[in-house]
Design a protein around this motif. Structure first.
Motif, short mmCIF file in Angstrom:
data_model
loop_
_atom_site.label_atom_id
_atom_site.label_comp_id
_atom_site.label_asym_id
_atom_site.label_seq_id
_atom_site.Cartn_x
_atom_site.Cartn_y
_atom_site.Cartn_z
N ILE A 39 0.85 -1.19 0.00
CA ILE A 39 0.00 0.00 0.00
C ILE A 39 0.88 1.24 0.00
O ILE A 39 1.95 1.25 0.60
N GLN A 40 0.43 2.26 -0.69
CA GLN A 40 1.08 3.57 -0.61
C GLN A 40 0.87 4.06 0.83
O GLN A 40 -0.26 4.20 1.28
N ARG A 83 12.07 2.35 -7.43
CA ARG A 83 12.89 3.35 -6.75
C ARG A 83 14.16 3.59 -7.54
O ARG A 83 14.96 2.70 -7.73
N SER A 103 9.58 6.46 -7.01
CA SER A 103 10.20 7.27 -5.97
C SER A 103 11.72 7.16 -6.11
O SER A 103 12.23 6.69 -7.11
N VAL A 140 8.90 -2.57 1.32
CA VAL A 140 7.48 -2.72 1.67
C VAL A 140 6.78 -1.37 1.56
O VAL A 140 7.42 -0.34 1.54
N1 2KA Z 1 4.56 1.48 1.44
C1 2KA Z 1 5.35 2.51 1.12
N2 2KA Z 1 4.82 3.72 0.89
C2 2KA Z 1 5.67 4.72 0.52
N3 2KA Z 1 5.35 6.00 0.20
C3 2KA Z 1 6.46 6.66 -0.16
C4 2KA Z 1 7.54 5.80 -0.09
C5 2KA Z 1 8.90 6.20 -0.52
O1 2KA Z 1 9.90 5.70 0.00
O2 2KA Z 1 8.98 7.05 -1.40
C6 2KA Z 1 7.06 4.57 0.36
C7 2KA Z 1 7.61 3.27 0.64
O3 2KA Z 1 8.81 3.02 0.56
N4 2KA Z 1 6.71 2.30 1.01
#
Ligand code: 2KA
Ligand code: SAM
Ligand code: SF4
Ligand code: MG
Length: 235
Positions: A13-14, A28, A77, A235
């Motif tokens: 999940i976000q 990423r 990201s 995660v």
């Molecule tokens: N589950 C989850 N949600 C996120 N929202 C932003 C993240 C990020 O590292 O950019 C991230 C992340 O790494 N994991």
């Protein structure tokens, strides 16, 4: 054009911001023009992690290998994804697959592909990060983004950060605004201690926002993934 990829993972999940709770895969990228003191993804830029140069097609295949068919949303990201012009091709190919695409960036670099993103999160950095915001760059960035589905998200650790968040929200009053709890213990593996610390900070941020007349239309959120999985990666 190849893109330096640190990790591909999900579905999960976000955990943050405008689409919190959304099922998503993560891509990423490596490299950042900032070096925030409390960055929870330092391995993307401090030399401790290794990236793989991948073509858009290879990233699409990898997303399918890892996530199967159990997803329809991708979050890019980093690091700062906006350092990489080549992501435009990946975004087009994701859309061809019928997937939506979100991006996390700090607003210091512009790419035209940002206009193709379904959910753009811009996260300018407060004083505790030890970074300095170039407001000329940020103004241009926000101006260019006008037609996109965008939001601002400021991580807050202390009162000075909160004041910075108020400045940002007032400068771009029509952009949906999110306050995010800061995690200043990004190395601990003691999840219980981390969760109780983060919940205390969350309560402080809620109290602080309730008192602020500038934050009447702000949303206050934790990093949901940190409450569930602590500092675990992927995660
Ligand atoms: N589950 C989850 N949600 C996120 N929202 C932003 C993240 C990020 O590292 O950019 C991230 C992340 O790494 N994991
Ligand atoms: C790792 S950054 C990568 C994207 C981009 N470089 C940025 O900062 O927006 C993803 C999100 O995590 C947030 N973040 C990083 N370290 C954090 C921490 N220790 N506590 C809370 N949020 C953090 C950033 O502010 C950003 O919103
Ligand atoms: S801008 Fe984002 S990735 Fe870069 S150092 Fe700051 S939090 Fe980390
Ligand atoms: Mg993160």
């Amino acid at each position: 054009m190849k893109i330096p990829v640190m990790e591909i993972f999900g579905p999960t999940i976000q955990g943050e911001g405008m689409v919190i709770g959304q099922k998503t895969m993560f891509v990423r990228t490596g490299g950042c023009d900032y070096s925030c003191s409390w960055c929870d993804s330092k391995f993307t830029w401090d030399g401790s992690g290794k990236s793989t140069a991948m073509k858009a097609e290879e990233i699409i295949s990898s997303l399918k290998d890892i996530g199967g068919e159990a997803f329809s949303h991708i979050t890019i990201s980093g690091g700062n994804p906006a350092l990489h012009k080549g992501l435009g091709e990946l975004i087009n190919q994701c859309h061809e697959q019928g997937w939506k695409v979100a991006v996390e960036t700090q607003g210091s670099y512009w790419q035209d592909w940002l206009l193709d993103i379904d959910d753009v999160t811009i996260s300018p950095k407060p004083p505790s990060s030890l970074m300095t915001t170039d407001f000329n760059k940020l103004d241009t960035f926000m101006h260019n983004l006008k037609v996109a589905n965008a939001s601002l998200k400021v991580v807050v650790f202390n009162d000075e950060d909160f004041t910075y968040a108020e400045v940002i929200h007032q400068r771009y009053p029509t952009v949906p605004f999110f306050l995010q709890v800061g995690n200043d213990d990004v190395l601990t593996i003691d999840d219980q201690a981390l969760v109780s610390l983060l919940l205390k900070r969350f309560e402080w941020l809620i109290d602080r926002s309730m008192k602020s007349t500038i934050m009447n239309d702000a949303k206050v959120l934790p990093q949901l993934h940190a409450l569930i999985w602590g500092n675990k990666r992927g995660v």
